[in-house]
Write an enzyme that holds these catalytic residues in place. Structure first.
Site, mmCIF file in Angstrom:
data_model
loop_
_atom_site.group_PDB
_atom_site.id
_atom_site.type_symbol
_atom_site.label_atom_id
_atom_site.label_comp_id
_atom_site.label_asym_id
_atom_site.label_seq_id
_atom_site.Cartn_x
_atom_site.Cartn_y
_atom_site.Cartn_z
ATOM 1 N N ARG A 190 -17.790 5.454 12.420
ATOM 2 C CA ARG A 190 -18.239 6.799 12.066
ATOM 3 C C ARG A 190 -19.673 6.815 11.569
ATOM 4 O O ARG A 190 -20.464 7.640 11.934
ATOM 5 C CB ARG A 190 -17.324 7.389 10.989
ATOM 6 C CG ARG A 190 -15.981 7.838 11.527
ATOM 7 C CD ARG A 190 -15.038 8.117 10.412
ATOM 8 N NE ARG A 190 -14.894 6.931 9.572
ATOM 9 C CZ ARG A 190 -14.255 6.897 8.427
ATOM 10 N NH1 ARG A 190 -13.729 8.003 7.947
ATOM 11 N NH2 ARG A 190 -14.157 5.778 7.750
ATOM 12 N N LYS B 262 0.847 -1.205 0.000
ATOM 13 C CA LYS B 262 0.000 0.000 0.000
ATOM 14 C C LYS B 262 0.885 1.259 0.000
ATOM 15 O O LYS B 262 1.745 1.416 0.870
ATOM 16 C CB LYS B 262 -0.890 -0.020 1.251
ATOM 17 C CG LYS B 262 -2.071 0.928 1.173
ATOM 18 C CD LYS B 262 -3.050 0.648 2.322
ATOM 19 C CE LYS B 262 -4.025 1.777 2.518
ATOM 20 N NZ LYS B 262 -4.895 1.554 3.680
HETATM 21 N N1 COA Z 1 -11.966 9.436 12.658
HETATM 22 C C1 COA Z 1 -11.564 9.838 11.462
HETATM 23 N N2 COA Z 1 -11.236 9.006 10.464
HETATM 24 C C2 COA Z 1 -11.312 7.704 10.712
HETATM 25 C C3 COA Z 1 -11.722 7.204 11.958
HETATM 26 C C4 COA Z 1 -12.051 8.138 12.951
HETATM 27 N N3 COA Z 1 -12.453 7.755 14.164
HETATM 28 N N4 COA Z 1 -11.715 5.872 11.891
HETATM 29 C C5 COA Z 1 -11.308 5.548 10.658
HETATM 30 N N5 COA Z 1 -11.081 6.649 9.946
HETATM 31 C C6 COA Z 1 -10.711 6.718 8.535
HETATM 32 C C7 COA Z 1 -9.248 6.741 8.262
HETATM 33 O O1 COA Z 1 -8.767 8.054 8.254
HETATM 34 C C8 COA Z 1 -9.185 6.114 6.901
HETATM 35 O O2 COA Z 1 -9.456 7.075 5.935
HETATM 36 P P1 COA Z 1 -8.935 6.931 4.437
HETATM 37 O O3 COA Z 1 -9.536 5.680 3.898
HETATM 38 O O4 COA Z 1 -9.442 8.153 3.840
HETATM 39 O O5 COA Z 1 -7.439 6.861 4.538
HETATM 40 C C9 COA Z 1 -10.343 5.120 6.887
HETATM 41 O O6 COA Z 1 -11.184 5.536 7.922
HETATM 42 C C10 COA Z 1 -9.962 3.701 7.164
HETATM 43 O O7 COA Z 1 -8.893 3.758 8.053
HETATM 44 P P2 COA Z 1 -8.367 2.723 9.056
HETATM 45 O O8 COA Z 1 -9.206 2.678 10.256
HETATM 46 O O9 COA Z 1 -6.934 3.068 9.237
HETATM 47 O O10 COA Z 1 -8.591 1.380 8.347
HETATM 48 P P3 COA Z 1 -7.670 0.688 7.370
HETATM 49 O O11 COA Z 1 -8.580 0.040 6.440
HETATM 50 O O12 COA Z 1 -6.597 1.446 6.775
HETATM 51 O O13 COA Z 1 -6.962 -0.315 8.381
HETATM 52 C C11 COA Z 1 -6.595 -2.276 9.636
HETATM 53 C C12 COA Z 1 -7.566 -1.446 8.829
HETATM 54 C C13 COA Z 1 -5.216 -1.703 9.639
HETATM 55 C C14 COA Z 1 -7.105 -2.334 11.042
HETATM 56 C C15 COA Z 1 -6.620 -3.676 9.035
HETATM 57 O O14 COA Z 1 -6.356 -3.570 7.649
HETATM 58 C C16 COA Z 1 -5.607 -4.584 9.652
HETATM 59 O O15 COA Z 1 -5.804 -5.066 10.740
HETATM 60 N N6 COA Z 1 -4.512 -4.856 8.905
HETATM 61 C C17 COA Z 1 -3.476 -5.787 9.335
HETATM 62 C C18 COA Z 1 -3.597 -7.098 8.532
HETATM 63 C C19 COA Z 1 -4.779 -7.859 9.074
HETATM 64 O O16 COA Z 1 -4.764 -8.401 10.156
HETATM 65 N N7 COA Z 1 -5.833 -7.841 8.268
HETATM 66 C C20 COA Z 1 -7.094 -8.331 8.718
HETATM 67 C C21 COA Z 1 -7.329 -9.715 8.304
HETATM 68 S S1 COA Z 1 -9.041 -9.884 8.502
#
Ligand code: COA
Length: 164
Positions: free
Chosen positions: A91, A42
């Protein structure tokens, strides 16, 4: 470690919505590990070190907040650290589907780790990292949407466009 939660995400960059979840999480947990998921496939705007620095700057001198990076599965990292609880923010309805899927898959992978969810405060429910980046890239003001040190780093990365 029962009184510790892990708050995972990509944090590219951390926003006030994330900060709100961590701060309210600290009313429930003694410590929160903010964990940056490093996915080599990513492309991110900020590298791992910058994202760690921005999160540390958002919680200056708070020993209850630890910032880490991890690769691989979240549940494996939790198991290595003995962490039993994943904290996530919700959210809007649109987040529910993905969060339900993620939490269910994590439960399928291990029953040693469970997820809990907090509703994002109403002043932050529309905020996301990519929207914040887009606003700055187009010369908009993100004051109050991201911590001040993050706003400064965003402006340094995306200087305001010349007015035409
Ligand atoms: N306030 C503001 N923004 C928020 C928020 C909050 N409370 N919560 C989430 N967001 C936003 C983030 O800014 C992000 O925005 P973007 O898409 O514009 O960048 C979006 O929501 C998603 O962000 P995030 O919560 O970081 O999720 P993600 O999809 O990037 O990450 C993980 C998810 C990292 C938890 C997940 O992919 C993970 O656990 N990865 C490790 C590998 C794994 O175990 N995978 C799972 C197997 S099932």
């Amino acid at each position: 470690m029962r009184n510790v939660a892990i708050y995972p995400g990509s944090f590219d960059p951390i926003t006030c919505g994330h900060v709100d979840i961590v701060q309210r999480g600290l009313n429930v947990f003694d410590r929160i590990v903010v964990a940056i998921a490093v996915n080599p496939r990513k492309q991110t705007t900020f590298d791992d070190d910058e994202r760690v620095a921005m999160i540390c700057e958002a919680f200056p001198d708070d020993p209850r907040v630890e910032v880490v990076c991890f690769t691989g599965l979240l549940v494996d990292y939790c198991r290595r650290r003995g962490i039993k609880t994943v904290l996530r923010g919700l959210r809007a309805l649109s987040d529910f589907e993905f969060e339900f899927q993620l939490a269910s898959m994590n439960r399928r992978l291990t029953d040693e780790v469970d997820s809990i969810f907090m509703m994002t405060s109403d002043e932050h429910f529309f905020v996301s990292s990519s929207l914040v980046r887009e606003v700055v890239q187009n010369g908009g003001d993100v004051t109050g949407l991201v911590p001040e040190p993050v706003r400064r780093r965003l402006l340094a990365r995306f200087p305001p466009p010349p007015v035409t």
